[in-house]
Every structure is written in structure tokens, then in C-alpha cells.
Design a protein around this motif. Structure first.
Motif, short mmCIF file in Angstrom:
data_model
loop_
_atom_site.label_atom_id
_atom_site.label_comp_id
_atom_site.label_asym_id
_atom_site.label_seq_id
_atom_site.Cartn_x
_atom_site.Cartn_y
_atom_site.Cartn_z
N SER A 126 0.83 -1.21 0.00
CA SER A 126 0.00 0.00 0.00
C SER A 126 0.86 1.25 0.00
N ASN A 127 0.42 2.24 -0.77
CA ASN A 127 1.07 3.54 -0.91
C ASN A 127 2.35 3.50 -1.73
N ALA A 128 2.75 2.31 -2.19
CA ALA A 128 3.91 2.22 -3.06
C ALA A 128 3.51 2.65 -4.47
N ARG A 129 4.47 3.20 -5.21
CA ARG A 129 4.23 3.59 -6.60
C ARG A 129 4.67 2.42 -7.48
N VAL A 130 3.77 1.96 -8.35
CA VAL A 130 4.04 0.80 -9.20
C VAL A 130 4.32 1.30 -10.63
N TYR A 131 5.42 0.77 -11.23
CA TYR A 131 5.84 1.17 -12.58
C TYR A 131 5.83 -0.04 -13.51
N ALA A 132 5.47 0.20 -14.79
CA ALA A 132 5.49 -0.86 -15.82
C ALA A 132 6.33 -0.38 -17.00
N TYR A 133 7.27 -1.21 -17.44
CA TYR A 133 8.17 -0.88 -18.57
C TYR A 133 8.17 -2.02 -19.58
N ALA A 134 8.34 -1.65 -20.84
CA ALA A 134 8.66 -2.62 -21.90
C ALA A 134 10.03 -2.22 -22.39
N LYS A 135 11.04 -3.00 -22.03
CA LYS A 135 12.44 -2.61 -22.22
C LYS A 135 12.65 -1.28 -21.50
N SER A 136 13.06 -0.23 -22.17
CA SER A 136 13.33 1.06 -21.50
C SER A 136 12.16 2.03 -21.60
N LYS A 137 11.09 1.57 -22.21
CA LYS A 137 9.95 2.47 -22.41
C LYS A 137 8.94 2.30 -21.27
N LYS A 138 8.65 3.40 -20.61
CA LYS A 138 7.66 3.34 -19.53
C LYS A 138 6.27 3.27 -20.12
N LEU A 139 5.53 2.25 -19.70
CA LEU A 139 4.17 2.08 -20.19
C LEU A 139 3.15 2.78 -19.30
N GLY A 140 3.48 2.93 -17.96
CA GLY A 140 2.55 3.60 -17.06
C GLY A 140 2.97 3.42 -15.61
N GLU A 141 2.26 4.12 -14.71
CA GLU A 141 2.53 4.02 -13.28
C GLU A 141 1.25 4.33 -12.50
N VAL A 172 7.52 -5.07 -14.21
CA VAL A 172 6.76 -4.31 -13.21
C VAL A 172 7.51 -4.33 -11.88
N TYR A 173 7.64 -3.15 -11.23
CA TYR A 173 8.25 -3.07 -9.91
C TYR A 173 7.58 -1.96 -9.11
N ALA A 174 7.85 -1.90 -7.78
CA ALA A 174 7.24 -0.90 -6.90
C ALA A 174 8.31 -0.13 -6.14
N VAL A 175 8.00 1.14 -5.82
CA VAL A 175 8.88 1.99 -5.02
C VAL A 175 8.05 2.57 -3.88
N ASP A 176 8.46 2.31 -2.62
CA ASP A 176 7.67 2.81 -1.48
C ASP A 176 7.94 4.29 -1.25
N PRO A 177 7.17 4.96 -0.34
CA PRO A 177 7.35 6.40 -0.11
C PRO A 177 8.74 6.77 0.38
N SER A 178 9.47 5.81 0.95
CA SER A 178 10.82 6.11 1.42
C SER A 178 11.86 5.93 0.33
N GLY A 179 11.42 5.56 -0.87
CA GLY A 179 12.34 5.41 -1.98
C GLY A 179 12.94 4.03 -2.14
N ASN A 180 12.48 3.07 -1.34
CA ASN A 180 12.98 1.70 -1.46
C ASN A 180 12.31 1.01 -2.64
N LYS A 181 13.14 0.36 -3.49
CA LYS A 181 12.64 -0.29 -4.70
C LYS A 181 12.51 -1.79 -4.49
N SER A 182 11.41 -2.35 -4.95
CA SER A 182 11.18 -3.79 -4.82
C SER A 182 11.92 -4.55 -5.93
N GLY A 183 11.83 -5.87 -5.87
CA GLY A 183 12.29 -6.68 -6.99
C GLY A 183 11.35 -6.51 -8.17
N SER A 184 11.80 -6.94 -9.37
CA SER A 184 11.00 -6.79 -10.58
C SER A 184 10.26 -8.07 -10.91
#
Length: 615
Positions: free
Chosen positions: A476-491, A514-526
Motif C-alpha cells: 500500500s502507498n507504493a508507486r508501481v511502474y510498468a516498462y517494456a524494455k526502457s519504455k515506460k508504459l505507465g505508473e 513491473v516493480y514498486a517503489v515505497d514512499p521512502s524510496g525503497n525499490k522492490s524486486g522486478s
């Protein structure tokens, strides 16, 4: 000669016999207990007896008299000690004597009766002996020996039942220091007096009207002292009783109120404050003063403010010896006092007193003192940390708390400290402070536990070449990002553990990360997912089929598989070549038979069927 000796013997015998016989019918009276009596005639005499258990004060009173009376004290041998008289009904008598241990007699006789044949009265003798204390009025407490012991900083309310009823309280200081004694809530006039253990007067003050207040402020040697409260009888006009409230604050054990910081009326009972922290309290009357203390760690500036005032106040700074340093006052509610001084290292006191109150019965304020103290430094703490570290004065105690719970303590060594702690949740606020050998507490240092734990790798629901949304679960509250190679598809931001982000349709086989970044800037695995092919091939085209044909030809999606049916009977299948052509062997079919042809791609998607009539 024999006649002379005989006469002398008779006189001696008669004197001794009479001295005892005269008191044979006396009534014993208990210490501090009132008794009612009556003289039946002007020639009557009532005698009472009491015995003191040690040398000390005897306080004997008569009131509620309905006629003139004489009161006399004699010792066990009939020797006169003291006496007093009243000539009219309603008057009072008091005798205050220091007596040796022994038996004494109180005689009551008529005095200048005119037009009356009898008179009643109320007698009370308070002397060294066994007493039965009333827990509400503290009576009897008319003498030093029967005085009521009072605790430092505690209020006691009582009543003087007449203009001759005095109340005596005692306290014992544990060291030399200040004593601050107040009298308020008075419904009559009173005198207030302090005496030492020998009965010597130390100080006194009086009030002449109900509602007035008075105070005594003295520096006393260690020892026992007595507080005497007496009706100020000159001003008791029409009064039969009056109440009061007394408080004595002196060096000794106190029960501190955590909200008001009372009792803090003296230097010895002052409340220790920490730097840069606000303290809100109030003065409950015009004689209630509040004393605070602070200790500077080194020479430097000190800033003291008094604001949020609802009345006028005076603020004074004194050094460790009670010497004046600086002061300021305000005359109206809402005003502010600000004092800035350069102070030497050491202990100081802040004394706050009401200042010329007019019509006020209480007033509040807020105090803050900023000074150089022994506050520690605190290094960064994360949710992975198992120790709190920082710098502090050597040999000082360091404490760490979170949400009121002690996490640990230690003693600083070589200017540094380390406190072992269990791992704390991110966002937890930890408070660290020091306490030196003298008991002085530093200002609090607070630090928030940082989040250094990456979010869990998000899950991703299947994505097809028809999809316009990627969804799944994430912290919860993490920002989720989606990429196809280096192109960002959305967040998107995960809410309640779920996320959903929009994207344009992707080609089948495309790999999305797809990966997530929490409010403290910690990045999850992909998490990677391949776009599924969910688009069916186009309907194949089929060339003319005759009853002699043994193959069916046509065009369709490259690499797809072609299927040929006659009703439910499979006639054959084959692969579409790289040019989009196919050729499927079949047995010759009867004229006017209807054949069904469709293709299925590698993903298993089937095209619409093509119907072909055999010619």
C-alpha cells in the motif's frame, strides 16, 4: 508548751486535709474535649482536674457563657497558677500556660452577677496527654504538644469555632531552606505565626477581613516548626466561627502533581525543566508562586519566555544561592515576558508570582526556557537498526524511549554512547535524553525510524494483446511502474494493497517489467510478464474445390495450422507456409458437400470457419 505544739499540729493537719478535701469532688477532663457546666448559684464553685504526661503547654478556654465567670488554675498543692475573668454573658476566657508535668485544678466561680441566679458555660482544656484526633478538623490542636503534623505542599482546610479557638500545626524540615506558608479561603480575620521548636516567634502576619490572603516566606534552619492560626479577634465582630485553608511548603518529601507541577513554591521544591520545552500551569491565587529550576551545561545565552498569560505576572531569575539575576513583569493578560541573559554554567531558578491582581482568583501561563544543556546527539536509526548511537557527555546516563516504553539505557563513555534495541517499525518516534549525576534532565532529542525495507515484489495479472490495464497486488502507498524494455508504459499508486495502471495495447510476446517503489524510496524486486496472444487469425480464404479435388488450397495467417472438416469428420490439416499459403490433402468429396475450413495460431486462437461447397 504542749498546748502550742498541739495547736500547730492541728493547723498543719487541717491545712493538708483541707487542700485535698477541697478538690475531692472534682471532675476529670480529657485533653481537647469540651465539657458543658453550670453554676447553680453565685456561691457555687465547679472544680475540674487534669494531669499532664509531660512538661508543656496548656490552653484552657471558656465560651458560651451565660453570665460573668472567673477561671483559675491551681497546681496539685493548691498554689495559684493563673486566672482570668469575664463580666458579661457571651464573653470568652482563655489561659495559655506552660506547665510542669503533674496534676492541676481548674476552678470556675461566679463574677459580678447582677440579676441572674445561675450561669452555664463550655470548658475545654488542651494539655500534654492522650487525645482523640478528629480527622476533618484536626482538633484538638490548640497547643504545640497537640499540634497536627502537616505535609509539605499539601492543603489543609479547617475552622476556628470561636474567637479563642486557635489551631497549631507542625512540620519538620529535612534541611536548611525556604518555607513558604500561605493562608487563604478565609471567611474571617486571622493571624498566622511561625514559631521554632522552643516557641520563639520567627515571623507573623494577619488579615483583617474575610477573603483576604496572607503568606509567610522564611529561610529556616533544619528542624521542627509550628504554625499557629488564631482568630484576629479585634476584627471578629458578629462572627461566631470562620474557616480557612493553610499550606506550608518546606524542605521535605512532596507529592508532585504531574499537570500543575505543584508543589513548587520554594527553591527546594522547584520543578526541573528541560531546554526548549513548553510548560503550562497556573497560579490558583494571588499568593501562589511557582518555582522552576534548570541547569546550564556551559557558559552561554539563556532565553526565557512567559506567554499565554490570563493575568499579570512577575518572573524572576535567581542563581543557585537564591541571588537575584534578572526580572520582568507584565500588568495585563495576554502580555509576554521575554528575558535573554548570558549565564555562567550552573543551576538557576525561575520564580513566577502573581503581580498586582485585581479581581482575579486564578490565572494561567506558559513557560519556556532555552539554554545550553546536556542534550545528546542521535545518529540515523532505520527499521534494520539494533542499536541507537550518538554523542553525549562522558559518564552521563542516556535513556531511549518509544511511545512511553523504555527501549534501553546506558552510560556514555569517551563522549559516545550505544544502546541496544530491538528492531523498530518504520515511522516510530524514538526519544533520547540524558540525566546527569545531579538529576538534571536534558532536552529530548527525537528521531523517526527510517524505512529501509524494500516493498515486496508486486504480483501481475496476465496481460494480453487486448489488455489496456495492468493490475495486481503491491505494498500500500507504493508507486508501481510498468516498462517494456526502457519504455515506460505507465505508473500508479497501490491502494489497500492493490494497483491498476493504464497502458496501450501491446504486441503479443512483448515482455513487460513491473516493480514498486515505497514512499521512502525503497525499490522492490522486478516482476516480468509476457504479453499473451489472444487475437484469433483471420478467416482463411479457400480456392475452388471439385468432386475430383484431393487437395484444398488457399491462404491464411502464416505458421497457423489449417483444419478441414466435413461436418464433424476431419478430412485433414496442414501448416500455412511462410508466404501465407497452405495445401491440405483430402479424399475426393461428393458434389454439393459442404466443407468447413478454419485455422488455429500457435497461441491456440481459432479463426472463424470458412464454408466451401464441393462442385
Amino acid at each position: 508548751m504542749k498546748q502550742i505544739v498541739g495547736s500547730a499540729f492541728f493547723v498543719l493537719f487541717f491545712t493538708i486535709f483541707f487542700s485535698h478535701f477541697a478538690y475531692a469532688a472534682n471532675t476529670s477532663i480529657s485533653s481537647g474535649v469540651s465539657v458543658n457546666g453550670k453554676l447553680a448559684s453565685s456561691s457555687s464553685e465547679n472544680t475540674y482536674q487534669f494531669t499532664t504526661t509531660k512538661d508543656g503547654e496548656a490552653y484552657i478556654t471558656i465560651d458560651h457563657a451565660t453570665g460573668g465567670l472567673s477561671l483559675e488554675i491551681d497546681d496539685a498543692n493548691g498554689n495559684y497558677v493563673d486566672s482570668e475573668s469575664i463580666s458579661s454573658a457571651g464573653e470568652t476566657i482563655k489561659l495559655d500556660e506552660h506547665l510542669k508535668k503533674g496534676t492541676y485544678y481548674v476552678k470556675i466561680t461566679s463574677f459580678y452577677w447582677d440579676g441572674i441566679t445561675s450561669a452555664s458555660y463550655q470548658l475545654k482544656a488542651t494539655y500534654p496527654g492522650s487525645i482523640k484526633r478528629d480527622n476533618t478538623s484536626f482538633e484538638p490542636n490548640d497547643t504545640f504538644e497537640t499540634s497536627f503534623a502537616i505535609k509539605s505542599g499539601q492543603f489543609y482546610s479547617s475552622t476556628c469555632e470561636s474567637n479563642i479557638d486557635k489551631d497549631v500545626y507542625q512540620f519538620t524540615t529535612t534541611q536548611d531552606g525556604e518555607a513558604y506558608i500561605t493562608l487563604d479561603h478565609a471567611t474571617g480575620s486571622f493571624s498566622l505565626e511561625i514559631d521554632d521548636v522552643y516557641g520563639n516567634n520567627v515571623d507573623s502576619e494577619s488579615i483583617s477581613s474575610a477573603g483576604e490572603t496572607t503568606k509567610l516566606y522564611e529561610h529556616l534552619r533544619k528542624g521542627t516548626y509550628y504554625v499557629q492560626i488564631k482568630p484576629y479577634s479585634y476584627y471578629w465582630d458578629g462572627l461566631t466561627s470562620a474557616t480557612y485553608r493553610v499550606k506550608a511548603t518546606y524542605p521535605g518529601s512532596i507529592n508532585r502533581d504531574s499537570s500543575s507541577f505543584e508543589s513548587n513554591d520554594t527553591l527546594e521544591t522547584s520543578f526541573p525543566i528541560t531546554s526548549r520545552k513548553y510548560y503550562s500551569s497556573s497560579s490558583y491565587s494571588e499568593i501562589d508562586r511557582d518555582v522552576y529550576q534548570f541547569t546550564t551545561n556551559q557558559d552561554g545565552n539563556a532565553s526565557i519566555t512567559l506567554d499565554h498569560t490570563t493575568g499579570s505576572f512577575s518572573l524572576e531569575i535567581e542563581d543557585a544561592n537564591g541571588n537575584y539575576v534578572d526580572s520582568e513583569s507584565i500588568s495585563s493578560a495576554g502580555e509576554t515576558i521575554a528575558i535573554n541573559d548570558r549565564l555562567k554554567k550552573g543551576k538557576y531558578y525561575i520564580v513566577i508570582t502573581p503581580y498586582y491582581w485585581d479581581g482575579l482568583t486564578s490565572a494561567s501561563y506558559r513557560l519556556k526556557a532555552s539554554f545550553l544543556d546536556k542534550a545528546p546527539t542521535v545518529n540515523t536509526i532505520s527499521d534494520h537498526s539494533t542499536a541507537i548511537t550518538g554523542k553525549a557527555e562522558s559518564k552521563i546516563k542516556v535513556y531511549a524511549y518509544a511511545n512511553g516504553k523504555k527501549l534501553g539505557e546506558t552510560t556514555a563513555t569517551n563522549g559516545e554512547y550505544s544502546i541496544k534495541i530491538p528492531k523498530q517499525k518504520a515511522g516510530t518516534v524514538i526519544t533520547v535524553y540524558t540525566v546527569d549525576a545531579a538529576g538534571n534532565r536534558s532536552a529530548d532529542k527525537t528521531v523517526k525510524v527510517l524505512d529501509r525495507t524494500p516493498p515486496t515484489t508486486p504480483t501481475v495479472s496476465s496481460v494480453s494483446d487486448w489488455s489496456t490495464v495492468i493490475s495486481g497486488t503491491a505494498e500500500s502507498n507504493a508507486r508501481v511502474y510498468a516498462y517494456a524494455k526502457s519504455k515506460k508504459l505507465g505508473e500508479a499508486t497501490a491502494k489497500s494493497g492493490k494497483y491498476s495502471l493504464k497502458l496501450s495495447k501491446q504486441k503479443a510476446g512483448t515482455v513487460i517489467t513491473v516493480y514498486a517503489v515505497d514512499p521512502s524510496g525503497n525499490k522492490s524486486g522486478s516482476r516480468t510478464v509476457k504479453v499473451l496472444d489472444k487475437t484469433p487469425p483471420a478467416t482463411p480464404s479457400v480456392n475452388k474445390v471439385t468432386s475430383k479435388s484431393t487437395t484444398i488450397t488457399g491462404s491464411a495467417e502464416k505458421s497457423a495450422t489449417v483444419y478441414v472438416y466435413n461436418k464433424s469428420k476431419k478430412l485433414g490439416s496442414g501448416k500455412v507456409d511462410s508466404k501465407g499459403h497452405f495445401k491440405v490433402k483430402i479424399k475426393a468429396q461428393k458434389k454439393k458437400s459442404t466443407l468447413t475450413v478454419y485455422v488455429k495460431d500457435a497461441a491456440g486462437n481459432s479463426s472463424k470457419a470458412k464454408s466451401v461447397t464441393v462442385y
